[in-house]
Design an enzyme around this catalytic site. Structure first.
Site, short mmCIF file in Angstrom:
data_model
loop_
_atom_site.label_atom_id
_atom_site.label_comp_id
_atom_site.label_asym_id
_atom_site.label_seq_id
_atom_site.Cartn_x
_atom_site.Cartn_y
_atom_site.Cartn_z
N CYS A 14 0.85 -1.19 0.00
CA CYS A 14 0.00 0.00 0.00
C CYS A 14 0.89 1.25 0.00
CB CYS A 14 -0.86 -0.01 1.26
SG CYS A 14 0.14 0.01 2.74
N HIS A 127 -0.07 -4.92 19.56
CA HIS A 127 0.37 -4.64 18.19
C HIS A 127 1.03 -3.26 18.16
CE1 HIS A 127 0.19 -3.48 13.95
NE2 HIS A 127 0.23 -4.79 13.69
N GLU A 129 1.09 -0.80 16.11
CA GLU A 129 0.26 0.37 15.79
C GLU A 129 -0.61 0.78 16.99
OE1 GLU A 129 -2.27 0.20 12.23
OE2 GLU A 129 -3.62 1.58 13.26
N CYS A 199 -8.08 1.58 6.96
CA CYS A 199 -7.70 2.44 5.84
C CYS A 199 -8.25 1.87 4.53
CB CYS A 199 -6.19 2.56 5.77
SG CYS A 199 -5.40 1.03 5.30
N SER A 227 2.02 -9.95 10.31
CA SER A 227 1.35 -8.87 9.58
C SER A 227 -0.15 -8.90 9.88
CB SER A 227 1.60 -9.02 8.08
OG SER A 227 0.64 -8.30 7.36
N ASN A 229 -2.68 -7.02 8.72
CA ASN A 229 -3.61 -6.97 7.58
C ASN A 229 -3.60 -8.28 6.80
OD1 ASN A 229 -2.31 -6.52 4.71
ND2 ASN A 229 -0.95 -5.60 6.20
S1 SF4 Z 1 -2.58 2.38 7.51
FE1 SF4 Z 1 -1.21 0.61 7.18
S2 SF4 Z 1 -2.25 -0.64 5.62
FE2 SF4 Z 1 -3.20 1.40 5.59
S3 SF4 Z 1 -2.14 2.61 4.01
FE3 SF4 Z 1 -1.10 2.99 5.97
S4 SF4 Z 1 0.55 1.47 6.10
FE4 SF4 Z 1 -0.90 0.78 4.52
#
Ligand code: SF4
Length: 312
Positions: A14, A127, A129, A199, A227, A229
């Site tokens: 992405c 995680h 994030e 996202c 990962s 996602n």
């Molecule tokens: S939030 Fe994560 S999956 Fe979404 S565009 Fe950004 S890096 Fe990619």
């Protein structure tokens, strides 16, 4: 063994991942090999991290491992305010490769803490994030709650008239919608995104994998085990009628998975590079694939501006 391969058009890296990888590569060009430190895996993909290590990036899990004054890159998943503070104390040269989508959530979380709201983060505890988003809350840490299930909503006790929620960007869109529905039913005045913070890249890849799973017996998803996602893509494929497997590369594919099947789907998580998809397709062609059909709509992937420190 003979089968058709269905390849998701919306797949793979992405905009946020491309930006984070380019940031490390450009920093290596600017500062030199073995002069650039990266806090945590810059994106959750084994091959990307190995490639960057070979080019001279040094990955660390703690800022204590970075000598004072050196260049430090923060990963695409983002970090908390305490990490920025510690890096500044060590006079590190910070290059922030946090995905701009995540940064947008950080800004809202930071504002919620200034307004002393109770904050709910829907995401996976531990995680990277989620840790970064929680770390943007500068007030009483007891006012931040990380939840993931309906049962977690049932157990919540917050001030519904002064509260805020955010979600991890890479969750299952359908499952998150359910949790948010429960949250809004319990706390009708809670503030947050109109739908969720997943996202667009996450959403389009999950839509594509649903379509792929419905026409495939088996789905192979290029992506690393850590990962988020990619794991969600596997779950969505399993829930939509296919048997799905997460593979780092063709070396993880067990040929037994492909015996007695006629349709094999292939996709890739948002952190898996396209050369891995090509390598998997070549493996399948050597092992019974008769034709390759691309399915779904073409993703028009936007790009994000690079951090100013590495712009040409
Ligand atoms: S939030 Fe994560 S999956 Fe979404 S565009 Fe950004 S890096 Fe990619």
């Amino acid at each position: 063994m003979s089968f058709s391969v269905y390849l998701a058009k919306s797949r793979g890296t992405c905009a946020g991942v491309n930006r984070a990888i380019a940031t490390v590569e450009l920093a290596l060009e600017k500062y030199g090999a073995h002069k650039v430190y990266v806090l945590h895996e810059v994106v959750h993909n084994k091959h990307v991290v190995e490639d960057l290590k070979l080019k001279g990036a040094i990955f660390v899990e703690d800022l204590d491992a970075v000598p004072n004054g050196c260049v430090i890159i923060f990963s695409a998943h983002g970090v908390g305010q305490d990490t920025f503070f510690k890096a500044e104390q060590k006079q590190l040269q910070i290059i922030d490769a946090t995905c701009p989508v995540v940064t947008g959530i950080h800004i809202k979380m930071n504002r919620a803490s200034k307004e002393q709201k109770d904050a709910v983060v829907i995401g996976h505890k531990g995680h990277q994030e989620v840790l970064g988003t929680v770390g943007q809350y500068l007030g009483d840490p007891k006012k931040v709650h990380v939840i993931i299930t309906k049962e977690d909503v049932d157990a919540l006790a917050i001030d519904g008239n002064n509260s805020f929620f955010a979600t991890q960007t890479t969750l299952s869109v359908d499952e998150t919608a359910q949790v948010i529905k429960e949250l809004r039913a319990k706390y009708p005045n809670i503030q947050g995104p109109k739908e969720d913070d997943t996202c667009r890249a996450t959403q389009v890849r999950q839509d594509a994998i649903k379509q792929l799973a419905k026409i495939s017996d088996v789905v192979l998803i290029a992506g690393s085990k850590n990962s988020s996602n990619s794991n969600r893509l596997k779950e969505v494929a399993d829930a939509n009628g296919a048997k799905a497997y997460l593979v780092d590369d063709s070396g993880d594919i067990d040929l037994k998975w492909l015996s007695d099947v006629s349709k094999v789907g292939v996709s890739a998580g948002a952190s898996a590079p396209e050369y891995i998809v090509k390598e998997i397709i070549e493996f399948l062609q050597k092992n019974g694939a008769t034709d390759i059909v691309e399915v779904g709509s073409d993703l028009k992937e936007k790009s994000f501006p690079l951090p100013k420190e590495v712009r040409p």
